[in-house]
Design an enzyme around this catalytic site. Structure first.
Site, PDB file in Angstrom:
ATOM      1  N   ASP A 118       0.391   5.540  -1.010  1.00 57.42           N
ATOM      2  CA  ASP A 118      -0.572   6.595  -1.345  1.00 57.42           C
ATOM      3  C   ASP A 118       0.018   7.713  -2.194  1.00 57.42           C
ATOM      4  O   ASP A 118      -0.550   8.812  -2.221  1.00 57.42           O
ATOM      5  CB  ASP A 118      -1.171   7.185  -0.064  1.00 57.42           C
ATOM      6  CG  ASP A 118      -2.395   6.409   0.400  1.00 57.42           C
ATOM      7  OD1 ASP A 118      -3.331   6.265  -0.398  1.00 57.42           O
ATOM      8  OD2 ASP A 118      -2.414   5.937   1.558  1.00 57.42           O
TER       9      ASP A 118
ATOM     10  N   ASP B 110       2.414   1.912   3.849  1.00 56.12           N
ATOM     11  CA  ASP B 110       1.496   3.056   3.934  1.00 56.12           C
ATOM     12  C   ASP B 110       2.229   4.374   3.709  1.00 56.12           C
ATOM     13  O   ASP B 110       1.807   5.433   4.188  1.00 56.12           O
ATOM     14  CB  ASP B 110       0.759   3.076   5.287  1.00 56.12           C
ATOM     15  CG  ASP B 110      -0.651   3.650   5.186  1.00 56.12           C
ATOM     16  OD1 ASP B 110      -1.041   4.095   4.094  1.00 56.12           O
ATOM     17  OD2 ASP B 110      -1.350   3.663   6.221  1.00 56.12           O
TER      18      ASP B 110
ATOM     19  N   HIS C 220      -2.265  -3.187   4.586  1.00 58.72           N
ATOM     20  CA  HIS C 220      -1.480  -2.293   5.437  1.00 58.72           C
ATOM     21  C   HIS C 220      -2.056  -2.262   6.852  1.00 58.72           C
ATOM     22  O   HIS C 220      -2.751  -1.336   7.239  1.00 58.72           O
ATOM     23  CB  HIS C 220      -1.344  -0.888   4.839  1.00 58.72           C
ATOM     24  CG  HIS C 220      -2.627  -0.170   4.520  1.00 58.72           C
ATOM     25  ND1 HIS C 220      -3.599  -0.685   3.697  1.00 58.72           N
ATOM     26  CD2 HIS C 220      -3.085   1.053   4.912  1.00 58.72           C
ATOM     27  CE1 HIS C 220      -4.603   0.188   3.607  1.00 58.72           C
ATOM     28  NE2 HIS C 220      -4.319   1.253   4.342  1.00 58.72           N
TER      29      HIS C 220
ATOM     30  N   GLU D  18      -8.972   1.496  -2.417  1.00 58.17           N
ATOM     31  CA  GLU D  18      -9.049   1.507  -0.958  1.00 58.17           C
ATOM     32  C   GLU D  18     -10.404   1.993  -0.481  1.00 58.17           C
ATOM     33  O   GLU D  18     -10.615   3.176  -0.225  1.00 58.17           O
ATOM     34  CB  GLU D  18      -7.933   2.378  -0.363  1.00 58.17           C
ATOM     35  CG  GLU D  18      -7.872   2.264   1.159  1.00 58.17           C
ATOM     36  CD  GLU D  18      -6.790   3.120   1.773  1.00 58.17           C
ATOM     37  OE1 GLU D  18      -6.352   4.083   1.138  1.00 58.17           O
ATOM     38  OE2 GLU D  18      -6.384   2.816   2.912  1.00 58.17           O
TER      39      GLU D  18
ATOM     40  N   HIS E 269     -13.148   1.633   3.783  1.00 56.43           N
ATOM     41  CA  HIS E 269     -12.142   2.520   4.389  1.00 56.43           C
ATOM     42  C   HIS E 269     -12.683   2.830   5.778  1.00 56.43           C
ATOM     43  O   HIS E 269     -13.172   1.908   6.444  1.00 56.43           O
ATOM     44  CB  HIS E 269     -11.891   3.761   3.510  1.00 56.43           C
ATOM     45  CG  HIS E 269     -10.688   4.521   3.971  1.00 56.43           C
ATOM     46  ND1 HIS E 269     -10.793   5.707   4.656  1.00 56.43           N
ATOM     47  CD2 HIS E 269      -9.372   4.242   3.881  1.00 56.43           C
ATOM     48  CE1 HIS E 269      -9.565   6.122   4.975  1.00 56.43           C
ATOM     49  NE2 HIS E 269      -8.680   5.255   4.516  1.00 56.43           N
TER      50      HIS E 269
ATOM     51  N   HIS F 195       0.827  -1.220   0.000  1.00 57.72           N
ATOM     52  CA  HIS F 195       0.000   0.000   0.000  1.00 57.72           C
ATOM     53  C   HIS F 195       0.857   1.264   0.000  1.00 57.72           C
ATOM     54  O   HIS F 195       1.618   1.510   0.930  1.00 57.72           O
ATOM     55  CB  HIS F 195      -0.906   0.015   1.227  1.00 57.72           C
ATOM     56  CG  HIS F 195      -2.007   1.024   1.147  1.00 57.72           C
ATOM     57  ND1 HIS F 195      -3.199   0.779   0.510  1.00 57.72           N
ATOM     58  CD2 HIS F 195      -2.095   2.299   1.594  1.00 57.72           C
ATOM     59  CE1 HIS F 195      -3.983   1.840   0.585  1.00 57.72           C
ATOM     60  NE2 HIS F 195      -3.331   2.788   1.240  1.00 57.72           N
TER      61      HIS F 195
ATOM     62  N   HIS G 219      -8.592  -1.923   7.440  1.00 58.64           N
ATOM     63  CA  HIS G 219      -9.672  -0.943   7.680  1.00 58.64           C
ATOM     64  C   HIS G 219     -11.037  -1.542   8.011  1.00 58.64           C
ATOM     65  O   HIS G 219     -11.972  -0.776   8.266  1.00 58.64           O
ATOM     66  CB  HIS G 219      -9.872   0.005   6.478  1.00 58.64           C
ATOM     67  CG  HIS G 219      -8.844   1.083   6.351  1.00 58.64           C
ATOM     68  ND1 HIS G 219      -8.899   2.249   7.069  1.00 58.64           N
ATOM     69  CD2 HIS G 219      -7.729   1.178   5.580  1.00 58.64           C
ATOM     70  CE1 HIS G 219      -7.867   3.016   6.732  1.00 58.64           C
ATOM     71  NE2 HIS G 219      -7.131   2.388   5.845  1.00 58.64           N
TER      72      HIS G 219
HETATM   73 ZN   LIG Z   1      -5.443   3.049   4.647  1.00 56.83          ZN
END
Ligand SMILES: [Zn+2]
Ligand SMILES: *[C@@H]1O[C@H](CO)[C@@H](O)[C@H](O)[C@H]1NC(C)=O
Ligand SMILES: *[C@@H]1O[C@H](CO)[C@@H](O)[C@H](O)[C@H]1NC(C)=O
Ligand SMILES: *[C@@H]1O[C@H](CO)[C@@H](O)[C@H](O)[C@H]1NC(C)=O
Length: 411
Positions: A38, A305, A236, A141, A168, A36, A215
């Site tokens: 971002d 992450d 993650h 996600e 999420h 993961h 999550h």
């Molecule tokens: Zn996340």
């Protein structure tokens, strides 16, 4: 890295860090596949996805955990890039935003073909390894991104999505998120709803989309682990036993991870690693050790992450630092095979199992979510029966009765 003790001017005694050297040697043939990252979200926030802006050049990008030189220094050979849109887009423009994040990932691959290879299969990952490129995969996600639609789920698959995080930090009409376990949100689906939630899992299995349980609530974890015909991942998340944060995976779920051949890719966020604002690399290694102890070395991976969090451990400040973590595992007597597992082989095993369990010859799931589960405030209802169901919420009931009250109108 060389550690030097300066005994007196002009004379140095240097010892190589044997573990770091060994880590880098291993990573030359088995680079890390991270669960993961971002960066695409950062590209939206900083550049509104305009990759040709001068400051957006990924070779020289600053102020992020991720850029091309850092990926190379970190021996990153595979990355699930996150196609993320926040929960406040649910029932609004979630699908559009998700598609734009998928698009920016495809454009990254197009603009930097010498660095990234966009792939959609385990074989594609192996090809990228051989070419020395970063195998680039798409993870969506949050279940809100499919807007409770099997059609959107399938369309995102066709655009390259290869994992979907079921939620999420908000419930969807068919799955509960981790904030149910903190008491901040109410449980709605008992984990995964019996009708639509299970249908989403079946369809992901049929397509070959990895089910991601980062999550989600513990009840959702258990329901999905039970329901899925293929192993799942936590893209993650870290270990709840070491830091009692509800984003982490509790030991009883780690048992199910072990039984199903699934995978936990450890999150580096300080707050999940140490339950504090400060953490260090050694504490991340503690999480890897714990998951290995409870679920086996085959259940361990990395899901840093990066660029999705604000606080990272000392020693793991950006994507160039993976070799230091691998060196720490070697120092802790992980075997070379165990290390290769955590780096890439475990994810490849899970992905291959998901691919083998997929079956495009099987009939697609068709039953739509019941209309009364959908927020009707900015949504049309084409396809649903015109006759109001008894279970419609009062507002929806009133809206559906209005045409009757006002007489016939044009369609
Ligand atoms: Zn996340
Ligand atoms: C990024 O910058 C480098 C020089 O620093 C240049 O060679 C490269 O063409 C640029 N890439 C893009 C896609 O603009
Ligand atoms: C799912 O749960 C049922 C009932 O508890 C159990 O019989 C079954 O073996 C479970 N399946 C998996 C794959 O865990
Ligand atoms: C990492 O942090 C832990 C907890 O604060 C501490 O006990 C340990 O000494 C630290 N390790 C290193 C290498 O700094």
């Amino acid at each position: 890295m060389w550690t030097c003790w300066w005994l007196w001017p002009l004379v140095a005694v240097c010892t190589a860090d044997q573990f770091l050297d060994q880590a880098k040697r291993i990573m030359q043939t088995t680079p890390v596949i991270d669960g993961h990252n971002d960066l695409p979200w950062q590209l939206l926030l900083k550049f509104n996805n305009e990759l040709r802006q001068k400051d957006a050049n990924l070779t020289s990008l600053t102020g992020t955990h991720t850029n091309i030189p850092k990926l190379k220094a970190g021996f990153v050979g595979g990355q699930f890039w996150s196609a993320y849109t926040p929960c406040n887009t649910q029932n609004k423009d979630a699908v559009k935003r998700t598609m734009e994040q998928i698009d920016v990932i495809h454009r990254m691959c197009q603009m930097y073909p010498e660095t990234f290879l966009c792939v959609t299969s385990s074989q594609g990952i192996r090809q990228a390894f051989r070419e020395g490129k970063v195998a680039s995969l798409i993870g969506v996600e949050g279940g809100h991104s499919i807007d409770s639609s099997l059609g959107v789920l399938r369309a995102l698959y066709h655009l390259g999505m290869r994992y979907l995080t079921l939620t999420h930090s908000c419930n969807t009409p068919w799955a509960d998120n981790w904030l149910v376990d903190t008491g901040d949100h109410d449980a709605q689906s008992g984990g995964l709803s019996d009708d639509f939630g299970k249908s989403v899992v079946r369809e992901m299995n049929r397509l070959g989309v990895i089910i991601d349980l980062a999550h989600v609530s513990v009840a959702t974890m258990k329901a999905a682990l039970n329901q899925s015909q293929a192993p799942v991942i936590f893209s993650h998340s870290s270990a709840f036993a070491l830091c009692e944060h509800r984003r982490n995976v509790p030991d009883d779920v780690l048992q199910l991870v072990k039984q199903t051949g699934s995978l936990v890719m450890v999150n580096f966020y300080n707050d999940y690693v140490a339950c504090k604002r400060e953490a260090n690399l050694s504490q991340v290694a503690d999480h890897l050790d714990h998951i290995k102890k409870v679920a086996g070395a085959g259940a361990v991976g990395f899901g840093g992450d990066f660029d999705g969090v604000t606080r990272l451990p000392v020693g793991l400040e950006d994507v160039s630092k993976y070799p230091n973590l691998v060196a720490e595992l070697l120092r802790r007597q992980w075997t070379e095979a165990e290390v290769r597992g955590a780096l890439a082989d475990n994810l490849l095993r899970v992905f291959e199992a998901v691919e083998q369990a997929s079956n495009h010859a099987r009939d697609p799931e068709e039953t739509p979510i019941e209309q009364n589960y959908l927020d009707s405030s900015c949504r049309t209802s084409y396809g649903y029966s015109a006759a109001p169901g008894l279970h419609l919420q009062p507002a929806a009931l009133l809206a559906s009765l209005t045409p009757l009250l006002l007489g016939p109108r044009l369609l």
